[in-house]
Design an enzyme around this catalytic site. Structure first.
Site, PDB file in Angstrom:
ATOM      1  N   PRO A 198      38.590  37.994  45.563  1.00 49.30           N
ATOM      2  CA  PRO A 198      37.937  39.300  45.561  1.00 49.30           C
ATOM      3  C   PRO A 198      37.891  39.905  44.171  1.00 49.30           C
ATOM      4  O   PRO A 198      38.842  39.807  43.401  1.00 49.30           O
ATOM      5  CB  PRO A 198      38.811  40.135  46.504  1.00 49.30           C
ATOM      6  CG  PRO A 198      40.129  39.432  46.538  1.00 49.30           C
ATOM      7  CD  PRO A 198      39.795  37.974  46.403  1.00 49.30           C
ATOM      8  N   GLU A 199      36.765  40.499  43.838  1.00 46.03           N
ATOM      9  CA  GLU A 199      36.600  41.140  42.544  1.00 46.03           C
ATOM     10  C   GLU A 199      36.746  42.647  42.690  1.00 46.03           C
ATOM     11  O   GLU A 199      37.040  43.152  43.772  1.00 46.03           O
ATOM     12  CB  GLU A 199      35.259  40.734  41.934  1.00 46.03           C
ATOM     13  CG  GLU A 199      35.166  39.235  41.672  1.00 46.03           C
ATOM     14  CD  GLU A 199      33.951  38.834  40.862  1.00 46.03           C
ATOM     15  OE1 GLU A 199      33.337  39.716  40.222  1.00 46.03           O
ATOM     16  OE2 GLU A 199      33.607  37.638  40.860  1.00 46.03           O
TER      17      GLU A 199
END
Length: 299
Positions: A2-3
């Site tokens: 996840p960013e």
């Protein structure tokens, strides 16, 4: 992994249940995640109230009334499930592997709150971790001490980019992924921001600064593109690449607006451009870009 937009979505989903609540019981179902839990981890949380839930780059930080902060990192597959007192279950910004939902085998941390809600941390790959540090030394702790500026903060300007990248001969994409310079940018959104700014990922980072250190027009364009891409992604609830969902169970939708990421062979969407999206590998990661409008001359 996840960013920043996906982690911000998790934060916004967790905050209503967590902020203002007190940990009544914390259960650890294993001694470690990616790293061992801190000494007396559960005991240091129990009885403490969460006063705020913040984000630093791709980390969540829950500030406690004890003067400590709980640092949480999702790794590659971590997710939080919230069971509310009314029986409703939500998963704020799910990141999980196929088949992970409903698999309690990977429920590693269970946090019961005085509100009656229960927050469960599930992590199939166990690349996530949790830590406790004094809040007043949070910025200097080992997780954040060498971390760069926040890309969604007012600090990110063309002038800042010029100052950070001046004299650097590393490729522009690599410089943007250097967490010591700008913290929280990941592969997806760097590709998208570079395309919007019409900058080659292969260009030398130092070319965004003039000889006197002031920003070029391209530096200003890049700062604007980064903020725009991240803001739009947060509003869309992040991007669904591998079973990602918003707090209400809906999918993140920013991937439907990708201009270059994972679009090899597709026509470039830049108006008037006749190019197509190409893929190369930089430092072991896929880079997607248009060789025409992101070439040396641009269009």
């Amino acid at each position: 992994m996840p960013e920043l937009p996906e982690v911000e979505t998790v934060r916004r989903g967790l905050a209503p249940a967590l902020v203002g609540a007190r940990f009544s019981r914390v259960t650890l179902r294993r001694p470690n995640l990616r790293f061992p839990f801190p000494e007396r981890f559960a005991q240091r949380l129990e009885g403490r109230t969460v006063t705020d839930l913040a984000r630093r780059a791709k980390y969540l930080t829950a500030h406690l009334d004890s003067g400590e902060s709980l640092i949480m990192h999702l790794g590659m597959s971590g997710r939080f499930d919230v069971a509310l007192p009314d029986g409703q279950n939500v998963s704020p910004g799910d990141f999980y592997l196929d088949g992970a939902l409903g698999n309690t085998k990977h429920d590693h941390v269970v946090m019961a709150l005085n509100s009656g809600a229960t927050i469960t941390y599930n992590d199939v790959r166990r690349f996530g971790f949790m830590d406790l540090v004094p809040t007043d030394t949070l910025a200097a702790c080992r997780h954040f001490a060498a971390m760069g500026i926040e890309p969604l903060s007012e600090a990110l300007t063309g002038a800042t980019i010029a100052r950070l990248f001046r004299h650097k001969i590393t490729p522009l994409k690599a410089a943007l992924l250097d967490q010591r310079l700008i913290a929280g940018l990941g592969n997806i959104y760097v590709c998208e921001a570079l395309h919007r700014a019409r900058l080659s990922p292969l260009a030398m980072a130092g070319t965004l600064a003039k000889p006197d250190g002031t920003p070029t027009a391209k530096a200003n364009a890049l700062a604007k593109a980064i903020r725009t891409v991240l803001t739009e992604a947060v509003a869309a609830g992040g991007s669904t690449l591998r079973d990602y969902a918003q707090p209400d169970g809906a999918r993140g939708s920013f991937q439907h607006g990708f201009r270059v990421y994972d679009r090899v062979g597709h026509a470039c969407v830049t108006r008037g451009c006749v190019g197509r999206v190409s893929r190369i590998v930089q430092s072991g990661r896929s880079t997607f870009f248009c060789e025409v409008c992101q070439g040396p001359g641009g269009r």
